[in-house]
Design an enzyme around this catalytic site. Sequence first.
Site, short mmCIF file in Angstrom:
data_model
loop_
_atom_site.label_atom_id
_atom_site.label_comp_id
_atom_site.label_asym_id
_atom_site.label_seq_id
_atom_site.Cartn_x
_atom_site.Cartn_y
_atom_site.Cartn_z
N TRP A 1 2.09 -13.98 2.15
CA TRP A 1 1.03 -13.90 3.25
C TRP A 1 0.02 -15.13 3.49
O TRP A 1 -0.04 -15.60 2.31
CB TRP A 1 0.14 -12.77 2.96
CG TRP A 1 0.77 -11.24 3.36
CD1 TRP A 1 1.01 -10.30 2.44
CD2 TRP A 1 1.07 -10.91 4.60
NE1 TRP A 1 1.44 -9.37 3.02
CE2 TRP A 1 1.87 -9.75 4.21
CE3 TRP A 1 1.53 -11.30 5.82
CZ2 TRP A 1 2.41 -8.73 5.37
CZ3 TRP A 1 2.00 -10.51 6.85
CH2 TRP A 1 2.46 -9.37 6.58
N GLU B 1 0.80 -1.22 0.03
CA GLU B 1 -0.10 0.08 0.04
C GLU B 1 0.77 1.15 0.11
O GLU B 1 0.33 2.38 -0.01
CB GLU B 1 -0.78 -0.17 1.23
CG GLU B 1 -2.06 -0.96 1.17
CD GLU B 1 -1.49 -2.47 1.93
OE1 GLU B 1 -0.59 -2.59 1.77
OE2 GLU B 1 -2.56 -3.06 2.39
P1 ADP Z 1 6.38 -6.29 1.50
O1 ADP Z 1 6.48 -7.78 1.46
O2 ADP Z 1 7.11 -5.96 0.06
O3 ADP Z 1 7.08 -5.54 2.51
P2 ADP Z 1 3.59 -6.34 1.75
O4 ADP Z 1 2.67 -5.56 1.53
O5 ADP Z 1 3.50 -7.97 1.47
O6 ADP Z 1 4.78 -5.89 1.24
O7 ADP Z 1 3.95 -6.36 3.58
C1 ADP Z 1 3.93 -5.52 4.24
C2 ADP Z 1 4.05 -6.07 5.54
O8 ADP Z 1 5.40 -6.84 5.81
C3 ADP Z 1 4.28 -4.94 6.71
O9 ADP Z 1 3.03 -4.28 7.02
C4 ADP Z 1 5.02 -5.51 7.90
O10 ADP Z 1 4.01 -6.24 8.63
C5 ADP Z 1 5.71 -6.63 7.09
N1 ADP Z 1 7.24 -6.11 6.81
C6 ADP Z 1 7.72 -5.52 5.67
N2 ADP Z 1 9.14 -5.19 5.98
C7 ADP Z 1 9.34 -5.40 7.44
C8 ADP Z 1 10.62 -5.57 8.07
N3 ADP Z 1 11.55 -4.89 7.63
N4 ADP Z 1 10.41 -5.75 9.53
C9 ADP Z 1 9.22 -6.32 9.92
N5 ADP Z 1 8.17 -6.42 9.18
C10 ADP Z 1 8.21 -6.20 7.92
#
Ligand code: ADP
Length: 549
Positions: free
Chosen positions: A451, A335
């Site tokens: 996810w 998002e």
């Molecule tokens: P992406 O996998 O590219 O980060 P997503 O929308 O699939 O994008 O996932 C986002 C979510 O992933 C975040 O809201 C968080 O919960 C988790 N996340 C992403 N990066 C991190 C990080 N560096 N450390 C912990 N959680 C993370």
Amino acid sequence: MLQGVIPGRMMQRPLLVSSLIEYGKDFHPNSEIVSRRVEGDLHRYTYAAAYRRVCQLAHGLVALGVTPGTRVATLAWNNHRHFELYYAIQGIGAVCHTVNPRLPVDQFKYVLNHADDRVLFTDLTFVPLLEARRADLPPGMKIVVMTDRAHMPESGLPDLFCFEELLAGQAEHYDWPEFDENTACALCYTSGTTGNPKGALYSHRSMVLHSLFARNADLPCFTPRAKFLPVVPLFHVNAWGLPYLAPLSGAGMVMPGPGLDGPSLFKLMDDEAVSSAWGVPTVWLGLLAEMAQQGRKPKALAHVLVGGSAVPPSMLRTFQETYGISVVHGWGMTEMSPVGSLGILEPEMEALPQEEQLRLKAYQGRRMFGVDLKIVDEDGARLPHDGEAIGELAVRGPCVVDGYFNDEPASAAAIDDEGWFRTGDVASISPDGFLMIVDRTKDLVKSGGEWISSIDLENAAMAHPEIAECAVIAAAHPKWDERPLLIVVPAAGADLAKEAVIDFLTARVAKWWLPDDVVFVDELPHGATGKVSKLTLRAQFKDYVLPTA
Ligand code: ADP
């Protein structure tokens, strides 16, 4: 409107994605894109040559009937044809919908139909998958196989076209149309906690700004001399922006195609002198194992960007101390286009003792320009950025969604009273701006960057007649970062075994969703409203060691 202000006198030129690739071919015509093709060999060409094919593809899309606003799906690895699709689709004002091939069957069907995709471009790899799911495809959708005539598969799929034939003979120039910069250019769905995925619909403006913001973030790697390898898929949030950032900065790109195991990545990086690579922690485990085997790093690898899940401190240490590879830890979301924060240290922080630097780098970094962060308590009241207060993290900025594509209920739930986007992450923020993600309110398990919905898994398990109540939480896993743990209260008098529960679920969920373990308990903890308290459960099973670990 602020009283007394006067308007500026600057042109309203739209920020359009086509300008990024035009800039790349004009100013960095000789930087290369190298791709591991599905057909097996390596393909290489320059931005100048890529641009000519993007133009041909744009003409081909128009010939196929794609018009402004048409959703065009891609089901593809990281390769040069996927890159061309990004620019050709978006350049003509259509919407590039990147589809994750690992989506469970029902979600796959949902996203193609919800997006109302009219054309789908697929790598050869996924043709059997499309054949198996033929009944789920939107009616009348055309399918283009991303290969040449010689490699076209025997297939019973209707309306099948060949990618290279679509380009053949088309003009190598395209007059890119001009339109409002707020026009949609790309669509990427992200898993919801329950039910259907939700679509983040990016605009030309947000995409160009995201590229400029990330380019400006002081990442140590954007120069025409750099070579990037995105392990993060082009089907996952625009490969974190790299296909736009690379032409803008003149950096070369090395695309791994389907070869994502440690030995394949190592060889490609070594042969092609990759200087910077981006991906989730899980993929780096494979690469690190290969580096240990070979006793060295891929020769030019200097930077690794790790995000999508928290980078384990041990991984940070190995990259930095054993191999001298600098790690930037990033946090973001689909998002958010997706970059929210990056672990780039200020000069005075780089002067700190090594241990202290590692500690700072293990945090999720500091906000990127263009991203505002706040943490709030349960009533929505702001909490201080003192490194101690913990609250739900919300964000805002020109590259953050203001709702989801054609999904009003999900949109309303995502935006708070002040117009900020609720991330579903729980964090604290230090006085010097370091973000520390400590938990998640969204009921999801993140396995290898993908996810899994805890709630969907629970619902599937609850259909078992001998399960009275159950809950799924994320348990730590050394390879996948998190894997689902199913906690079950058996029905009175039931005689349930773990194997029976797994067998039952096997018929109902994707194989990679299956819990890594099933634990039987007498009761689950409940909150005041009667809901299972996942917070308590997560605390109870904090140190749980999965049998697969
Ligand atoms: P992406 O996998 O590219 O980060 P997503 O929308 O699939 O994008 O996932 C986002 C979510 O992933 C975040 O809201 C968080 O919960 C988790 N996340 C992403 N990066 C991190 C990080 N560096 N450390 C912990 N959680 C993370």
